[in-house]
Scaffold this motif. Structure first.
Motif, mmCIF file in Angstrom:
data_model
loop_
_atom_site.group_PDB
_atom_site.id
_atom_site.type_symbol
_atom_site.label_atom_id
_atom_site.label_comp_id
_atom_site.label_asym_id
_atom_site.label_seq_id
_atom_site.Cartn_x
_atom_site.Cartn_y
_atom_site.Cartn_z
ATOM 1 N N PRO A 49 0.932 -1.249 0.220
ATOM 2 C CA PRO A 49 0.009 0.098 -0.023
ATOM 3 C C PRO A 49 0.886 1.253 -0.012
ATOM 4 N N ASN A 50 0.466 2.369 -0.665
ATOM 5 C CA ASN A 50 1.177 3.652 -0.528
ATOM 6 C C ASN A 50 1.261 4.149 0.650
ATOM 7 N N SER A 51 0.656 3.507 1.915
ATOM 8 C CA SER A 51 0.929 4.094 3.004
ATOM 9 C C SER A 51 2.190 3.946 3.593
ATOM 10 N N LEU A 52 3.050 2.955 2.812
ATOM 11 C CA LEU A 52 4.406 2.415 3.304
ATOM 12 C C LEU A 52 5.413 3.455 2.416
ATOM 13 N N GLU A 53 5.014 4.294 1.687
ATOM 14 C CA GLU A 53 6.077 5.096 0.999
ATOM 15 C C GLU A 53 6.744 5.954 1.839
ATOM 16 N N PRO A 54 6.214 6.526 2.944
ATOM 17 C CA PRO A 54 7.164 7.416 3.920
ATOM 18 C C PRO A 54 8.108 6.620 4.252
ATOM 19 N N ARG A 55 7.840 5.366 4.736
ATOM 20 C CA ARG A 55 9.011 4.464 5.365
ATOM 21 C C ARG A 55 9.898 4.311 4.458
ATOM 22 N N PRO B 215 -2.959 -5.463 1.465
ATOM 23 C CA PRO B 215 -1.811 -4.795 1.475
ATOM 24 C C PRO B 215 -1.466 -4.324 2.895
ATOM 25 N N GLY B 216 -0.207 -4.619 3.210
ATOM 26 C CA GLY B 216 0.451 -4.023 4.426
ATOM 27 C C GLY B 216 -0.337 -4.589 5.859
ATOM 28 N N SER B 217 -1.170 -5.361 5.580
ATOM 29 C CA SER B 217 -1.900 -5.720 7.036
ATOM 30 C C SER B 217 -1.409 -7.131 7.492
ATOM 31 N N ASP B 218 -1.079 -7.325 8.889
ATOM 32 C CA ASP B 218 -0.731 -8.703 9.371
ATOM 33 C C ASP B 218 -1.997 -9.626 9.353
ATOM 34 N N LEU B 219 -1.932 -10.683 9.425
ATOM 35 C CA LEU B 219 -3.103 -11.716 9.210
ATOM 36 C C LEU B 219 -2.980 -12.647 10.552
ATOM 37 N N GLY C 19 7.056 -9.282 2.227
ATOM 38 C CA GLY C 19 6.822 -8.994 3.424
ATOM 39 C C GLY C 19 7.344 -7.569 3.899
ATOM 40 N N TYR C 20 6.516 -6.823 4.336
ATOM 41 C CA TYR C 20 6.847 -5.363 4.522
ATOM 42 C C TYR C 20 8.349 -5.186 5.505
ATOM 43 N N ASP C 21 8.577 -6.498 6.109
ATOM 44 C CA ASP C 21 9.863 -6.521 7.184
ATOM 45 C C ASP C 21 11.025 -6.595 6.547
ATOM 46 N N ASP D 221 5.505 -2.774 -9.729
ATOM 47 C CA ASP D 221 4.939 -2.707 -8.595
ATOM 48 C C ASP D 221 5.666 -3.492 -7.590
ATOM 49 N N VAL D 222 5.469 -3.067 -6.168
ATOM 50 C CA VAL D 222 5.961 -3.782 -5.011
ATOM 51 C C VAL D 222 4.819 -3.964 -4.187
ATOM 52 N N PHE D 223 4.339 -5.220 -4.060
ATOM 53 C CA PHE D 223 3.122 -5.426 -3.194
ATOM 54 C C PHE D 223 3.688 -5.929 -1.835
ATOM 55 N N LEU D 224 3.681 -5.179 -0.652
ATOM 56 C CA LEU D 224 4.107 -5.374 0.615
ATOM 57 C C LEU D 224 2.860 -6.234 1.532
ATOM 58 N N HIS D 225 3.069 -7.315 1.711
ATOM 59 C CA HIS D 225 1.975 -8.085 2.642
ATOM 60 C C HIS D 225 2.593 -7.950 4.250
ATOM 61 N N GLY D 226 1.642 -8.229 5.095
ATOM 62 C CA GLY D 226 2.037 -8.386 6.394
ATOM 63 C C GLY D 226 2.564 -9.642 7.045
ATOM 64 N N LEU D 227 2.530 -9.803 8.359
ATOM 65 C CA LEU D 227 3.099 -10.865 8.988
ATOM 66 C C LEU D 227 2.079 -11.849 9.423
ATOM 67 N N VAL D 228 2.527 -13.155 9.134
ATOM 68 C CA VAL D 228 1.421 -14.247 9.709
ATOM 69 C C VAL D 228 1.650 -14.216 11.129
ATOM 70 N N ARG D 229 0.425 -14.085 11.709
ATOM 71 C CA ARG D 229 0.306 -14.433 13.543
ATOM 72 C C ARG D 229 -0.594 -15.572 13.723
ATOM 73 N N ASP D 230 -0.377 -15.635 15.132
ATOM 74 C CA ASP D 230 -1.360 -16.770 15.450
ATOM 75 C C ASP D 230 -2.617 -16.419 15.622
ATOM 76 N N GLU D 231 -3.696 -17.267 16.132
ATOM 77 C CA GLU D 231 -5.017 -16.666 16.122
ATOM 78 C C GLU D 231 -5.280 -15.623 17.147
ATOM 79 N N HIS D 232 -4.291 -15.425 18.116
ATOM 80 C CA HIS D 232 -4.627 -14.588 19.205
ATOM 81 C C HIS D 232 -3.780 -13.215 18.786
ATOM 82 N N GLY D 233 -3.239 -13.074 17.466
ATOM 83 C CA GLY D 233 -2.566 -11.959 17.109
ATOM 84 C C GLY D 233 -1.144 -11.809 17.444
ATOM 85 N N SER D 234 -0.546 -12.773 18.112
ATOM 86 C CA SER D 234 1.041 -12.886 18.803
ATOM 87 C C SER D 234 1.772 -13.123 17.542
ATOM 88 N N LYS D 235 2.978 -12.625 17.525
ATOM 89 C CA LYS D 235 3.784 -13.208 16.379
ATOM 90 C C LYS D 235 4.416 -14.660 16.547
#
Length: 904
Positions: free
Chosen positions: A404-410, A584-588, A498-500, A537-551
């Motif tokens: 997402p373009n929200s990552l452009e500033p980074r 785009p850019g969101s963890d799941l 990944g965005y990381d 294009d650069v598509f940046l996805h997020g990180l895969v987390r467990d069902e509780h949202g923990s890395k």
């Protein structure tokens, strides 16, 4: 909406033999391997550089040769495969190029440990002998991830598989090194690096993981022990580094120390004086307002040392042992020295405060686990200012678009403030730096194919793995030669990652890609024109987390092996779970329940298609729209709307939105509604399937499933291939056309009538449930007002789906239901006498009413609590209001029903 079999004609009687071609149920483990092998053997994934189709290309972020598929890989690969499969169906010549990274540190460590288990130390072997052992390991055990990619269903072109130490890629590395070196963009200098004492090499920032560590903060005194004489108190968590102190820094405006700036204080253990300097970096409010400066072992101190031209003695060797200080601490491990230095300072009376706990962030080597040591070291570096600017400009000018373009500033923050890149590693496995030294100190950089003069020796270091990875988009296609692959498929269409690692890998590829294009511009080849970028294009996805949202991590024990899910639920279930959560850019967050739900979805598709085949459904030429029922028109129009939504979402890399749209269309509309209506249109089990309405229904259902399976194929390739080949009779859905727009306007009137039918059926089913009627139990009913509502043609469907029969002579209604529809109110009178246990029903409803009243009271109390409302997020308040409304409706409904039954 086009059909894969639009030139076929529907037979007079249905051929339901296709259902027999399917197994009793969907068992992915029984078919996935064979299906994948068939795709590869058929050459479906092999790209043709001579094709006149428009190109679409992706290069796989090369996994480490030592690696195995983890959830991050599974997400990455699933999303790339969705793009590749869809573009292939859309008529593009698709190249998805696979390969692996030689992974210098990781691979050398693996082989060194195996040799150690055999009692062989790395240094027992010559360099060439050790490298030969690594190649042996790669041939026998390396690249297991390739087989795992096959299990996932990756549609990569295996004929073009690359390895970063292949001859061609090595030539590309040597070519660009020489170009950069000759232009002065590669240089050798002594700078501070992340040093791994266990691996005995510099490591990159991405290989350093920071952890909070409970350390010890110790304060000690430089200068006189007499409070009336010049002295300064400093504090440190790394006491051993004071052996390399070359200054004490204070803020220029700190009145406490102004009189000491420019003076010196004696070092407690060495025969030298430590100057007191002034620098704006120092925070006068923190601690004592004075800091010790060890330029060779701290990044901030190094910068200050450069500003003030301080000496920079290195006091630790390659294994972090104290060395060269001329003190009793030489030869000690850094952690032993930490204790001994503190004890010696205590003996001198210099400890101002004994050690106290201090939580601070400490960098650790990702590979070997020990705390890294910032260490001054002679290394090779790339000047990045000019290269980084070109990378930033490529995005600023829109040549490369970040999603997402929200990552452009980074992105800009990183490339606009990048430090020079340390590219040398003190390893044996990797690309050897092509620098040779002569007997008189001469230095020569060799191009590919050149030979060093007699008596010259090669630099022992190898290049950072990221150096060769930075060339990946074009070195894998044959650069520096002018190849057909480069001409057809470069620049690549999209990079998925990944965005990381946006800053580490993506930035480096952009730097080298734009640099090489500038250098090649005007030549016969290669990448031009100047300013060319490695991906559009650069598509940046997020990180895969467990069902509780923990890395996910090994230490937490919450990691999930994606291949366990493939074995348990099937590859399609894993893929759909990941795609459904990816935007785009969101963890799941994912858990086993998500995978089970996706497996259920695959089963639903299988059973729905099998039902269609049993009733002779197949894609065919559709009758004129005037001959179709409302249900037929509605589902075809919904299919067209869904196709547009899915195309739009995929084009925007909104994989989750596309998957969710397909899921709800397939489950909620095709299976839950159209299949039920189709059963009525088929005429039931004893119906005449040669009836024109049944013939139309078979064609509509066949076309809808055909298009649905094609749209789902990129996400769920195995189940869709199995079903589509039987349904459509085509060669493979892999090479089938992607559904195209029908260009037909939606029939809004038909859609509204179907919506009314759905509402009526839903309300009547709810009434039946409230009455405690069994699903199979039929009751007589009178449907009043259907003609006025325009639903006369739907009477049979309504009666069938709510299990009511036509009222007979002597019919007496015992209950009545009113349903307000678009243009009329439907009144349904039912005779439920003798079908309901009134007392049991009253007890059940009384219990439900008590629960609803309790919910109503609870929500009302929360919404009356001003303190709660002031702090709670709007979304929470809205949910409570919705619960309150629902509870109120339930209380009203249950109270009325109980009154009818003579209850409360």
């Amino acid at each position: 909406m086009t059909s894969a079999a639009s030139d076929q004609t529907q037979p007079a009687q249905p051929d339901n033999s296709g259902a027999d071609a399917l197994a009793k149920s969907w068992e992915p483990g029984a078919v996935e391997a064979e299906l994948y092998k068939g795709w590869v053997d058929a050459g479906y994934f092999t790209a043709d550089a001579t094709s006149d189709k428009p190109p679409f290309s992706i290069v796989l972020p090369p996994p480490n040769v030592t690696g195995s598929l983890h959830m991050g890989h599974a997400l990455d690969h699933t999303l790339m495969d969705i793009l590749a499969r869809r573009k292939r169906m859309q008529g593009y010549e698709v190249l998805w190029l696979p390969g692996m990274d030689h992974a210098g540190i990781a691979t050398q460590s693996v082989v060194a440990k195996q040799l150690a288990a055999q009692g062989i130390a790395r240094d027992d072997l010559t360099r060439d002998e050790f490298i030969a052992k690594v190649w042996e390991w790669k041939a026998e055990s390396g690249g297991a991830i390739g087989e795992q990619m096959r299990q996932l269903g990756d549609s990569v072109d295996w004929s073009r598989e690359r390895f970063t130490l292949d001859e061609g890629l090595s030539r590309a590395v040597q070519t660009i090194f020489k170009r950069l070196y000759d232009e002065g963009l590669i240089y050798r200098a002594e700078r501070l690096v992340n040093w791994s004492p266990v691996l005995q090499t510099a490591i990159s920032d991405i290989e350093v993981k920071y952890e909070d560590v409970e350390g010890e903060l110790v304060s000690f005194r430089y200068g006189s022990l007499d409070d009336n004489e010049p002295h300064i108190v400093v504090a440190t968590t790394r006491m051993e580094t004071m052996l390399g102190d070359t200054a004490i820094a204070v803020h220029p405006e700190d009145e406490r120390y102004k009189h000491l700036v420019g003076t010196t204080l004696a070092h407690p253990f060495q025969d030298r004086q430590i100057p007191v300097i002034a620098d704006d970096y120092v925070d006068p409010e923190f601690g004592t307002g004075a800091v010790k400066i060890t330029p060779a072992h701290d990044p901030n101190d190094f910068e200050m040392g450069m500003r003030h031209s301080l000496p920079m003695p290195t006091i630790m060797g390659k294994t972090a042992e104290i060395t060269g200080t001329g003190t009793q601490f030489d030869g000690m491990d850094r952690f032993e020295a930490r204790v001994k230095v503190r004890e010696a300072l205590a003996e001198q009376g210099r400890l101002v405060a004994e050690k106290r706990p201090y939580l601070h962030s400490v960098g650790h080597s990702e590979r070997s686990g020990e705390p890294i040591e910032p260490r001054l070291s002679m290394q090779w570096w790339v000047k990045v200012e000019e290269l980084a600017k070109a990378s930033g400009d490529a995005v600023r000018e829109g040549n490369t678009v970040i999603h997402p373009n929200s990552l452009e500033p980074r992105w800009f923050d990183w490339v606009d403030n990048m430090h020079d890149w340390c590219i040398s590693r003190q390893l044996w496995w990797g690309h050897r730096i092509p620098i040779w030294y002569g007997p008189e100190g001469e230095t020569v950089c060799l191009a590919p194919g050149e030979t060093a003069p007699d008596g010259y020796t090669q630099d022992p270091d190898v290049l950072d793995t990221w150096f060769s990875s930075a060339l990946w988009p074009f070195s894998t296609m044959g650069w520096p030669d002018a190849t057909a692959d480069l001409a057809k498929f470069y620049p690549t269409s999209v990079l998925v990652t990944g965005y990381d690692i946006l800053f580490f890998w993506v930035a480096r590829m952009m730097m080298f890609g734009t640099y090489v294009a500038k250098e090649d511009a005007g030549t016969d080849a290669l990448l031009g024109p100047a300013g060319q970028i490695p991906f559009q294009d650069v598509f940046l996805h997020g990180l895969v987390r467990d069902e509780h949202g923990s890395k996910m991590s090994k230490s937490k024990g919450n990691g999930i092996d994606p291949l366990d899910w493939v074995e348990q639920f099937g590859a399609d279930a894993l893929r759909f779970t990941l795609a459904r959560g990816a935007n785009p850019g969101s963890d799941l967050s994912v858990g086993e329940g998500n995978a089970q739900s996706s497996r259920n979805f695959a089963n639903k598709l299988f059973n729905a298609t099998k039902f269609a085949l049993m009733n002779g459904a197949a894609p065919a030429e559709l009758p004129a729209r005037a001959e179709l029922t409302d249900a037929d028109l509605w589902i075809l129009d919904r299919l067209e709307q869904v196709r547009g939504q899915v195309d739009d979402a995929f084009d925007r890399y909104e994989f989750g939105k596309a998957s969710e749209t397909l899921f709800h269309f397939a489950w909620d509309e095709v299976c839950d509604w159209y299949l039920e209506l189709a059963k009525v249109q088929f005429g039931g089990p004893e119906g005449d399937l040669s009836d024109p309405r049944a013939v139309s229904t078979r064609a509509v259902l066949g076309n809808v499933l055909d298009a649905l399976l094609r749209m789902l194929h990129p996400v769920m390739p195995f189940v869709t291939e199995t079903l589509w080949k039987v349904l459509a009779g085509g060669e493979s859905v892999v090479v089938a056309d992607w559904p195209a727009a029908s260009g037909i306007a939606t029939d809004e009137a038909a859609a509204q009538r179907v919506a009314d039918v759905q509402k009526l059926i839903t309300e009547l089913r709810r009434f039946r449930s409230d009455q405690g009627l069994k699903p199979s139990q039929k009751v007589p009913a009178r449907l009043g007002g259907l003609e006025a509502a325009g639903l006369g043609a739907h009477a049979d469907a309504i009666r069938s789906l709510v299990r009511v029969t036509v009222e007979e002579e002597g019919f007496e209604a015992s209950a009545s239901v009113e349903v307000r529809l678009t243009s009329a109110t439907i009144v349904v009178d039912l005779d439920t006498s003798g079908t309901v246990d009134v007392e049991a029903e009253k007890r059940r409803m009384t219990k439900d009413l008590a629960a609803a009243e309790k919910e109503l009271e609870g929500t009302a109390a929360k919404l009356a609590n001003e303190a709660f409302l002031a702090k709670a997020p709007d979304v929470v308040v809205d949910k409570i209001k919705a619960r309150q409304t629902l509870a109120g409706e339930e209380v009203e409904r249950l109270t009325a029903r109980l009154a009818e039954l003579g209850g409360k």
